[in-house]
Design an enzyme around this catalytic site. Structure first.
Site, PDB file in Angstrom:
ATOM      1  N   PHE A 145       7.538  22.516 -36.559  1.00 18.00           N
ATOM      2  CA  PHE A 145       8.880  21.765 -36.471  1.00 18.00           C
ATOM      3  C   PHE A 145       9.727  22.686 -36.327  1.00 18.00           C
ATOM      4  CE2 PHE A 145       5.715  19.103 -38.947  1.00 18.00           C
ATOM      5  CZ  PHE A 145       6.031  17.889 -38.521  1.00 18.00           C
ATOM      6  N   VAL A 146      11.004  22.237 -35.723  1.00 20.15           N
ATOM      7  CA  VAL A 146      11.848  23.239 -35.214  1.00 20.15           C
ATOM      8  C   VAL A 146      12.687  24.149 -36.188  1.00 20.15           C
ATOM      9  CG1 VAL A 146      13.955  21.829 -35.083  1.00 20.15           C
ATOM     10  CG2 VAL A 146      13.429  23.576 -33.237  1.00 20.15           C
ATOM     11  N   THR A 147      12.831  23.586 -37.292  1.00 16.01           N
ATOM     12  CA  THR A 147      13.681  24.289 -38.442  1.00 16.01           C
ATOM     13  C   THR A 147      12.634  25.639 -38.640  1.00 16.01           C
ATOM     14  OG1 THR A 147      12.714  22.984 -40.101  1.00 16.01           O
ATOM     15  CG2 THR A 147      15.165  22.652 -39.300  1.00 16.01           C
ATOM     16  N   ALA A 164       1.409   9.531 -46.128  1.00 16.73           N
ATOM     17  CA  ALA A 164       0.469  10.067 -44.996  1.00 16.73           C
ATOM     18  C   ALA A 164       0.677   9.520 -43.714  1.00 16.73           C
ATOM     19  CB  ALA A 164      -0.820   9.460 -45.418  1.00 16.73           C
ATOM     20  N   ASN A 218      15.673  13.702 -41.093  1.00 13.19           N
ATOM     21  CA  ASN A 218      15.021  15.107 -40.996  1.00 13.19           C
ATOM     22  C   ASN A 218      15.321  15.895 -42.330  1.00 13.19           C
ATOM     23  OD1 ASN A 218      15.332  14.389 -38.170  1.00 13.19           O
ATOM     24  ND2 ASN A 218      14.261  16.264 -37.612  1.00 13.19           N
ATOM     25  N   HIS A 219      14.187  16.156 -43.075  1.00  9.58           N
ATOM     26  CA  HIS A 219      14.368  17.161 -44.244  1.00  9.58           C
ATOM     27  C   HIS A 219      13.278  17.958 -44.167  1.00  9.58           C
ATOM     28  CE1 HIS A 219      12.231  13.318 -45.167  1.00  9.58           C
ATOM     29  NE2 HIS A 219      11.252  14.027 -45.735  1.00  9.58           N
ATOM     30  N   GLU A 232      13.535   8.537 -36.807  1.00 13.09           N
ATOM     31  CA  GLU A 232      12.941   8.565 -35.391  1.00 13.09           C
ATOM     32  C   GLU A 232      13.216   7.042 -34.755  1.00 13.09           C
ATOM     33  OE1 GLU A 232      12.675  11.875 -33.397  1.00 13.09           O
ATOM     34  OE2 GLU A 232      11.404  10.283 -32.677  1.00 13.09           O
ATOM     35  N   TYR A 249       5.307   7.915 -31.731  1.00 16.13           N
ATOM     36  CA  TYR A 249       5.395   8.006 -32.982  1.00 16.13           C
ATOM     37  C   TYR A 249       6.779   7.152 -33.510  1.00 16.13           C
ATOM     38  CZ  TYR A 249       7.326  10.036 -37.592  1.00 16.13           C
ATOM     39  OH  TYR A 249       7.880  10.262 -38.694  1.00 16.13           O
ATOM     40  N   SER A 255      11.561   6.306 -40.701  1.00 18.24           N
ATOM     41  CA  SER A 255      11.913   7.463 -40.352  1.00 18.24           C
ATOM     42  C   SER A 255      13.000   7.089 -39.299  1.00 18.24           C
ATOM     43  CB  SER A 255      10.927   8.056 -39.460  1.00 18.24           C
ATOM     44  OG  SER A 255      11.379   9.311 -38.352  1.00 18.24           O
TER      45      SER A 255
END
Ligand code: NAP
Ligand code: G4F
Length: 335
Positions: A187-189, A80, A177-178, A126, A148, A124
């Protein structure tokens, strides 16, 4: 006795894939859902007869203690989070409450109720931000570039700290990223594959994006939840980078997605300055050597396969939605 696992964030992309994986291994799966007037169960709809859902919120310590005390799991996967990077500039305090203090609340609940529970913490890539080393490994220093990213660094180090202070079996997965057809639309994808499908079906004319030069190491979410599970099956807790080791730009992504349906992306894509970030993470690429050597983990879906899978899923979803809408209009017209 089957094992019991608790998943926070079960209604998210990773939560739904992880629930499927654990069920396939014979687990009793208990998902934590936060109270809302309109439940968001789309991604786990197909599992509802096989999983249990319990109320709980990362903002509420008591709800976590009660839940863990009632369920007594062997494993807890803390997925979460507020996971959309741009939103973290709009709501930095809430991001910190969820992603930083929320992790400490989970750790404290485990420590108080049963320190034997094994914990997976969703860290992450990030956290690497303005990268200090290429490719990034478990030893690469962090330099986060968003609230984030900063919040996830806290979550990562407090997990390491509870492992070292109290001997908890707590693992931190530094996942790059997955993506999947279940990825959130912002999200961009998914924004790109949904946009391509809409354009192909004549439902949209253009797609607005931000920075096309940013590069990410994109993999398939179904592969990445397997790594989470493997981490908790080892003899000792540790931290692992999970990545494909291959990076592509957003421009590559756009080219692959439009190319999949035979369209020239330059005719449809516009860049919008409002979609650029105050501070960007320019280039992420992970080195999964440790996960390969210790966990025996390998990704099974490459970039082209991932983009194709997501475009096809969006085409199918929008085609059938269009079909339903058309037949509904037909029925009204026929009345
Ligand atoms: P996601 O689809 O955005 O799902 C997030 C989940 O967190 C949702 O189930 C959401 O519930 C839940 N949640 C948010 N705030 C909560 C709270 N206060 N209490 C309880 N539940 C709460 O994210 P994801 O892509 O599956 O990612 C899973 C985790 O991995 C996240 O921690 C993310 O930061 C991390 N991560 C993701 C990636 C990636 O590329 N996907 C990479 C690295 C790390 P609602 O349905 O109620 O909103
Ligand atoms: O898809 P994104 O929003 O993912 P981002 O920021 O990399 O974060 C995701 O991966 C992290 C792991 O590294 C997770 F921890 C996090 O929870 C999340 O799952 O953006 C990817 C890139 C960025 O560089 C962004 O600037 O795509 C660029 N981009 C260009 N145009 C865009 C857009 N991103 C979004 N969301 N929307 C655009 O229109």
């Amino acid at each position: 006795m089957p094992k019991t696992a608790v998943i926070t964030g079960i209604t998210g992309q990773d939560g739904s894939y992880l629930a499927e994986l654990l069920l396939s291994h014979g687990y009793r799966v208990v998902g934590v859902v936060r109270r809302s007037s309109a439940p968001n169960l789309d991604r786990v709809e197909h599992l509802l007869d096989r999983i249990e859902l319990r109320p709980g919120d990362l903002l509420d310590q008591l709800s976590l203690v009660r839940l863990i005390d009632d369920v007594r799991p062997q494993e807890l996967y803390n997925l979460a989070a507020m996971s959309f990077v741009p939103a973290s500039w709009d709501q930095p305090l809430l991001t910190g409450e969820f992603n930083s203090l929320g992790v400490m609340r989970v750790l404290e609940a485990i420590r108080q109720v049963d320190p034997g529970i094994r914990l997976y913490q969703a860290s992450s890539s990030e956290m690497y931000g303005k990268v200090r080393e290429v490719p990034q490994t478990e030893g690469t220093p962090f330099y986060p570039r968003s609230p984030y990213g900063v919040s996830k660094v806290f979550g990562h180090y407090i997990t390491v700290n509870y492992r070292e202070s109290y001997g908890l079996f707590a693992c931190s997965g530094i996942l790059f990223n997955h993506e999947s057809p279940r990825r959130g639309l912002e999200f961009v994808t998914r924004k790109v594959t949904d946009g391509v499908a809409r354009i192909k079906l004549g439902l949209a004319q253009a797609l607005s994006l931000g920075n096309l030069e940013a590069c990410r190491d994109w993999g398939f979410a179904g592969d990445y939840v397997r790594a989470m599970w493997l981490m908790l099956q080892q003899d000792r807790p540790d931290d692992y980078v999970i990545a494909t080791g291959i990076s592509h730009s957003v421009r590559d992504l756009v080219e692959a997605a439009f190319g999949h349906v035979g369209l020239e992306w330059q005719e449809y894509v516009r860049t919008d300055p409002k979609l650029f970030r105050p501070a960007e993470v320019d280039h992420l690429i992970g080195d999964p050597a440790k996960a390969r050597a210790v966990l025996g983990w390998e990704p099974t879906v490459d970039f082209k396969g991932l983009v194709g899978m997501m475009v096809e899923a969006d085409l199918a979803r929008l085609s059938s939605a269009g079909h339903v809408a058309a037949s509904f209009v037909g029925r009204i017209a026929g009345c």
